[in-house]
Design a protein around this motif. Sequence first.
Motif, PDB file in Angstrom:
ATOM      1  N   THR A 188     -20.620  -9.500 -21.204  1.00  0.00           N
ATOM      2  CA  THR A 188     -20.960  -8.415 -21.134  1.00  0.00           C
ATOM      3  C   THR A 188     -20.644  -7.303 -21.985  1.00  0.00           C
ATOM      4  O   THR A 188     -19.377  -7.073 -22.199  1.00  0.00           O
ATOM      5  N   THR A 189     -21.821  -6.544 -22.284  1.00  0.00           N
ATOM      6  CA  THR A 189     -21.444  -5.296 -23.130  1.00  0.00           C
ATOM      7  C   THR A 189     -22.431  -4.383 -23.028  1.00  0.00           C
ATOM      8  O   THR A 189     -23.476  -4.439 -22.185  1.00  0.00           O
ATOM      9  N   GLY A 190     -21.916  -2.975 -22.852  1.00  0.00           N
ATOM     10  CA  GLY A 190     -22.988  -1.976 -22.541  1.00  0.00           C
ATOM     11  C   GLY A 190     -22.499  -0.495 -22.670  1.00  0.00           C
ATOM     12  O   GLY A 190     -21.355  -0.215 -23.272  1.00  0.00           O
ATOM     13  N   SER A 191     -22.845   0.192 -21.763  1.00  0.00           N
ATOM     14  CA  SER A 191     -22.303   1.994 -21.728  1.00  0.00           C
ATOM     15  C   SER A 191     -20.835   2.100 -21.681  1.00  0.00           C
ATOM     16  O   SER A 191     -20.206   1.266 -21.124  1.00  0.00           O
ATOM     17  N   ARG A 192     -20.303   3.072 -22.081  1.00  0.00           N
ATOM     18  CA  ARG A 192     -18.817   3.438 -22.101  1.00  0.00           C
ATOM     19  C   ARG A 192     -18.276   2.533 -22.690  1.00  0.00           C
ATOM     20  O   ARG A 192     -17.075   2.038 -22.201  1.00  0.00           O
ATOM     21  N   ASP A 193     -18.571   1.846 -23.582  1.00  0.00           N
ATOM     22  CA  ASP A 193     -17.788   0.940 -24.318  1.00  0.00           C
ATOM     23  C   ASP A 193     -17.359  -0.319 -23.398  1.00  0.00           C
ATOM     24  O   ASP A 193     -16.131  -0.882 -23.628  1.00  0.00           O
ATOM     25  N   THR A 194     -18.279  -0.582 -22.352  1.00  0.00           N
ATOM     26  CA  THR A 194     -17.848  -1.915 -21.569  1.00  0.00           C
ATOM     27  C   THR A 194     -17.790  -3.010 -21.837  1.00  0.00           C
ATOM     28  O   THR A 194     -19.023  -3.242 -22.922  1.00  0.00           O
ATOM     29  N   SER A 195     -16.884  -3.842 -22.015  1.00  0.00           N
ATOM     30  CA  SER A 195     -17.155  -5.052 -22.512  1.00  0.00           C
ATOM     31  C   SER A 195     -16.090  -6.053 -21.387  1.00  0.00           C
ATOM     32  O   SER A 195     -15.247  -5.728 -21.049  1.00  0.00           O
ATOM     33  N   LEU A 196     -17.048  -7.202 -21.115  1.00  0.00           N
ATOM     34  CA  LEU A 196     -16.245  -8.120 -20.206  1.00  0.00           C
ATOM     35  C   LEU A 196     -16.577  -9.692 -20.755  1.00  0.00           C
ATOM     36  O   LEU A 196     -17.476  -9.990 -20.779  1.00  0.00           O
ATOM     37  N   ARG A 679     -25.761  -8.855 -20.374  1.00  0.00           N
ATOM     38  CA  ARG A 679     -25.055  -9.907 -19.751  1.00  0.00           C
ATOM     39  C   ARG A 679     -25.657 -11.481 -20.084  1.00  0.00           C
ATOM     40  O   ARG A 679     -26.685 -11.605 -19.940  1.00  0.00           O
ATOM     41  N   ALA A 680     -24.684 -12.218 -20.921  1.00  0.00           N
ATOM     42  CA  ALA A 680     -24.843 -13.554 -21.245  1.00  0.00           C
ATOM     43  C   ALA A 680     -24.105 -14.458 -20.473  1.00  0.00           C
ATOM     44  O   ALA A 680     -22.956 -14.333 -20.750  1.00  0.00           O
ATOM     45  N   THR A 681     -24.598 -15.724 -19.883  1.00  0.00           N
ATOM     46  CA  THR A 681     -23.839 -16.349 -19.322  1.00  0.00           C
ATOM     47  C   THR A 681     -24.504 -17.887 -19.928  1.00  0.00           C
ATOM     48  O   THR A 681     -25.389 -18.191 -19.720  1.00  0.00           O
ATOM     49  N   LEU A 682     -23.407 -18.575 -20.134  1.00  0.00           N
ATOM     50  CA  LEU A 682     -23.770 -19.944 -20.775  1.00  0.00           C
ATOM     51  C   LEU A 682     -22.799 -21.116 -19.932  1.00  0.00           C
ATOM     52  O   LEU A 682     -21.755 -20.872 -20.007  1.00  0.00           O
TER      53      LEU A 682
END
Length: 685
Positions: A188-196, A679-682
């Motif tokens: 997951t990546t997005g606003s406020r430099d969020t990464s999961l 968000r990408a899920t494999l």
Amino acid sequence: MVPKQASLVGRRPASWLCCILLSLKWLPVLAASAEGYTEDDLIADIPVALSVTRLPQSVTDTSMAVSVIDRTMIEASGFIEIPDLLRLVPGFQVGLSWRDHHASVTYHGQSDGLSRRMQVLLDGRVVVGSLFGLVDWDRLGITVDDIERIEVVRGPAGVSFGSNAFVGVINIVTHKPYHNPGWRFSATTGSRDTSLLTARYAHSGDQFDYRASLSYFNTEGFHSVNDESIARSGRFQGTFQATPETSLDFQLGYAEGPWGRGGSGVSVDPVGTKEASEQYGSIRLTRTTDPGSAWYLQFGFTSGEENDKFSAGLLSDLLGVDPADIGGVIPGQQEQEVFGRTFDYQVNRRDIEFQQLLNGQRYRIAWGLGYRKDMVNSLEIVGQKEWQAMETFRTQGNIEYRLTDQLLLNAGAIYEKNNISSGELSWRLGLNFTPTKGHMFRVSVAESWRQPFLVENFHNIAVRLNDGTAIETVQVAPEPIDPERLRSYELGYIGNWLDERLTAEIKLYRETFEDEIEYVWDPAYPEVASIFNQGAILDVNGGSTAIEGFETGARWLASDRTRFWLSYAYVDADQSSLPMAFRSLYQTSATPRHTASLLMSHDIGRHWQVSAGYYYLDDMVWILWGSETDAYRRLDVRIARQFPLRNADLKLELIGQNLGGDYVEFKQANRFETRTFLRATLQFH
């Protein structure tokens, strides 16, 4: 601040939501594919919950209102962080980043940043902290993708889970180790430099199933707020089926990482970072004796620490005197560099629990014994250089008795005692009446007690010199704290309509709190210097609150492609506080009058899905670390596409949060703007 009158309609986000929903009504006609929900989805059984009485019960048999957030709702919400999911529950409020990216989750308000009145479980393990009673949501060792369902008991559940389940229970249940075997990756990546980022492997064998996962989470939090967070987690869970009657379940985990701290503008609370870590585990032996009868023995442990050391400056500068005059202000002291350790501590918890289920012709019983030892080591927080401990003993029992085919009696009680406070007996009595299939009425009454946490018993936060001498008291418990008391009355109804496509729930209730632990400002509290605040904050009993209102929730399968979930709560609170208590310093109530959510999910066809969530929270005040916040409306939208591959399934999601004007979360500095995530899920087969 005078509370504003707020309408739930008439604002732009609500208009956008209505347009989306009206448009989606026609999408089934336009879709070229007929990939919809299965027949099982349309005639799904009423959810079964374990969190009310420790007995597996359908929500129509429980003695209190319970909400179940299932996997379908979790995916439709598009939420990235776990606490946000509780916005879907009637009467719940969520406040992000009260400090250091902590999240506050509360029921009927009356809260600061802590979860002292709410029990939170993760696969049966208590995750509420030993010291403050807060939940470190970032370091649970799981992500939203790991959760199968969340059971939420809306009302006092101390008879089942002890005094911290004072107003409710949040029971997070993750996927079983055998669920989705193989490799699974998510990003997951997005606003406020969020990464999961997560990587997970699950294996299912003849006797042994296990799941191993690693995750990395990073976010910058709110603009202009020092609440960035990094969490690196690992978790291993497994089930060993020794015989058809005997199984062994276990979990081990570790989480660590820095987060932003401080920023109040004074030298003893500077902007910076601190390190936090936690390791945990549990093992449970379960033995089934007869159909419906079983016992288990469980052992759990948690160990955590926060390292928070910084320079507050020279002692002469803090006192505002020449170095040569320090001895006249503080006898025996001289010039030195003062180091702050505002949140510097170590905590340990050991928990042993035994439970047995008994099954008769017309009754079922769950009874058990428990022992827990909580320990803390923190000179800065409790004012002692040695480890401080609180040992808690409890015994509880719940019975479900079928009086007639239409009448079901639930009764439960728990006796809980620790080495600091006197023992108290909490009890609950409920009667369920089912006059006809698909319609149930419930009445219940309960009395509960909440024992103070470690920090409430030993609170003594101060600015200290290097030898431990306190020069300013920040917050202290000047005398022993008594337990809080709650009396609760509830009337409930659950009904199924439209061939069970529509399920609706109503709860009417009254709650009275006595001997509430309040934060009271004493500007005349004696101290050598006033660096952080004038006087001190005192932890004392004295508050009381009467709350009454109603809640409703509904699930509607509008078609084989479209679902709706609704929640709404109305609350009228009358609170009484001690003079100079923080709660009495505001005109706005600590309990919001209106809370609402509406979640929709629609399967367009050809592997496309769209969902939208609308959330409303009325004016309220978050006590102590927070502030008064105006009512807000929030619209989230999610679009998802599934891509079947040869040996895997790929899902891509575009998520938009708060597609409207900015609003404030918890305190005025936390302005929540529009945010977007991918968000990408494999999942490999």
